[in-house]
Design a protein around this motif. Structure first.
Motif, PDB file in Angstrom:
ATOM      1  N   TYR A 211      -7.837   7.404   2.590  1.00 53.34           N
ATOM      2  CA  TYR A 211      -6.895   6.273   2.537  1.00 53.34           C
ATOM      3  C   TYR A 211      -6.219   6.154   1.170  1.00 53.34           C
ATOM      4  O   TYR A 211      -4.986   6.183   1.052  1.00 53.34           O
ATOM      5  CB  TYR A 211      -7.607   4.973   2.889  1.00 53.34           C
ATOM      6  N   VAL A 215      -2.275   6.975   0.193  1.00 50.96           N
ATOM      7  CA  VAL A 215      -1.424   5.876  -0.255  1.00 50.96           C
ATOM      8  C   VAL A 215      -0.931   6.109  -1.680  1.00 50.96           C
ATOM      9  O   VAL A 215       0.243   5.888  -1.997  1.00 50.96           O
ATOM     10  CB  VAL A 215      -2.189   4.538  -0.155  1.00 50.96           C
ATOM     11  N   GLY A 220       2.565   4.549  -1.827  1.00 52.70           N
ATOM     12  CA  GLY A 220       2.448   3.413  -0.921  1.00 52.70           C
ATOM     13  C   GLY A 220       3.065   3.617   0.437  1.00 52.70           C
ATOM     14  O   GLY A 220       2.750   2.897   1.396  1.00 52.70           O
ATOM     15  N   ILE A 223       1.098   4.233   3.891  1.00 59.70           N
ATOM     16  CA  ILE A 223       0.530   3.175   4.727  1.00 59.70           C
ATOM     17  C   ILE A 223       1.148   3.183   6.114  1.00 59.70           C
ATOM     18  O   ILE A 223       0.557   2.699   7.092  1.00 59.70           O
ATOM     19  CB  ILE A 223       0.743   1.796   4.054  1.00 59.70           C
TER      20      ILE A 223
END
Length: 306
Positions: A211, A215, A220, A223
């Motif tokens: 994760y 990200v 970002g 996501i």
């Protein structure tokens, strides 16, 4: 000690037990077969267990005097007074049969011995789970016309691994349910369903492990992949729930006559509760215990739902 049909003993339930379940209880060094009273009991509850006793219509099968054939035979008195003493010994043979030896001592000092063999197939009365072991090809019928449990009755099994798997690892629980229903990765019948749980487990494990890497590496934007994964799981569970409702004529929990809208709402707003409700509907967890390490959430050899 003389045991009557009405004699009871207070027992602390070691787990959730259904009505009629027979378990062995040791009191003062002696073991008795105790039957769970009507309504069943929950783990940790105290209940007055009914001590099973032999009767004319039920072959003797009492664990407190049932010993392996290789063990020394010790007589257990079942009646006695100043005139007559009677003892009875039951030996459980390796082939499943029982040998019952009954000795009666008369006032004049003579002794009468009676030996009776009981075939395994003649045993009757409440069966223990070990006697209910599933056989290959065995099936179990799910209730039709109504859910076995309500959507918000999930907390009834908060002490069960099913609850925590659905709450903490919902994708794995979903995979177990889909494979149990013989549905593919997207919650539809047909295709390769035998690896559905494995596929969802891998997806869940990889997505959780990577994760922060994904990200961070995508500044970002990664996501979006997780949103996409959530949508795929929502579609799969919605289709699985709709499949179950059509198969067993189950009512919608909201939005009546809306097709799959009710199923989508339940999964979206109450995904954990939905998975638990669906799992409990196919198999009664008191009879078929949840196995978190299984691909279907059931023990190996558990009957398939029809």
């Amino acid at each position: 000690m003389t045991v009557t049909e009405e004699e009871t003993v207070k027992v602390l339930a070691p787990s959730n037990l259904s009505e009629g379940y027979v378990l062995d209880v040791t009191v003062d060094g002696k073991t008795f077969a105790v039957t769970v009273p009507p309504g069943g009991v929950k783990e940790g509850d105290y209940f007055d267990g009914i001590i099973a006793s032999p009767s004319a219509s039920t072959p003797l099968e009492d664990p407190e005097i049932m010993i392996p054939a290789s063990s020394a035979v010790a007589a257990v008195p079942i009646t006695g007074d100043a005139a007559i003493a009677t003892s009875k010994t039951i030996v459980q043979n390796p082939d499943g049969t029982q040998t019952v030896t009954e000795e009666t001592t008369h006032p004049d000092g003579t002794t009468t011995k009676t030996v009776t063999s009981i075939a395994a197939a003649s045993a009757s009365g409440p069966l223990k789970p070990s006697s209910q072991a599933a056989t290959p090809g065995a099936t179990v019928e799910a209730p039709t016309g109504a859910w076995r449990h309500g959507l918000f009755e999930c907390c009834d099994v908060c002490g069960n691994g099913m609850f925590w798997m659905s709450l903490c690892c919902p994708f794995i629980a979903m995979g177990q349910l889909l494979q149990r229903l013989k549905l593919n990765l997207c919650g539809q019948p047909g295709g390769d369903y035998k690896n559905t749980c494995l596929a969802w487990t891998i997806v869940y494990a990889v997505s959780q492990a990577l994760y922060w890497i994904i990200v961070s590496a995508t500044q970002g934007y990664g996501i979006v992949l997780y949103y996409a994964l959530a949508i795929v799981s929502l579609v799969a569970m919605t289709q699985a729930r709709h499949f179950m409702r059509k198969k067993w004529s189950l009512p919608a929990d909201c939005c009546d006559d809306s097709g799959g809208l009710s199923d989508c709402c339940c999964v979206f707003w109450c995904s954990c509760c939905s998975v638990i409700q669906m799992m409990r509907h196919t198999h009664d967890e008191k009879v078929h215990h949840y196995n978190l390490a299984s691909k279907t959430g059931l023990d190996e050899g558990a009957p398939e739902v029809v």
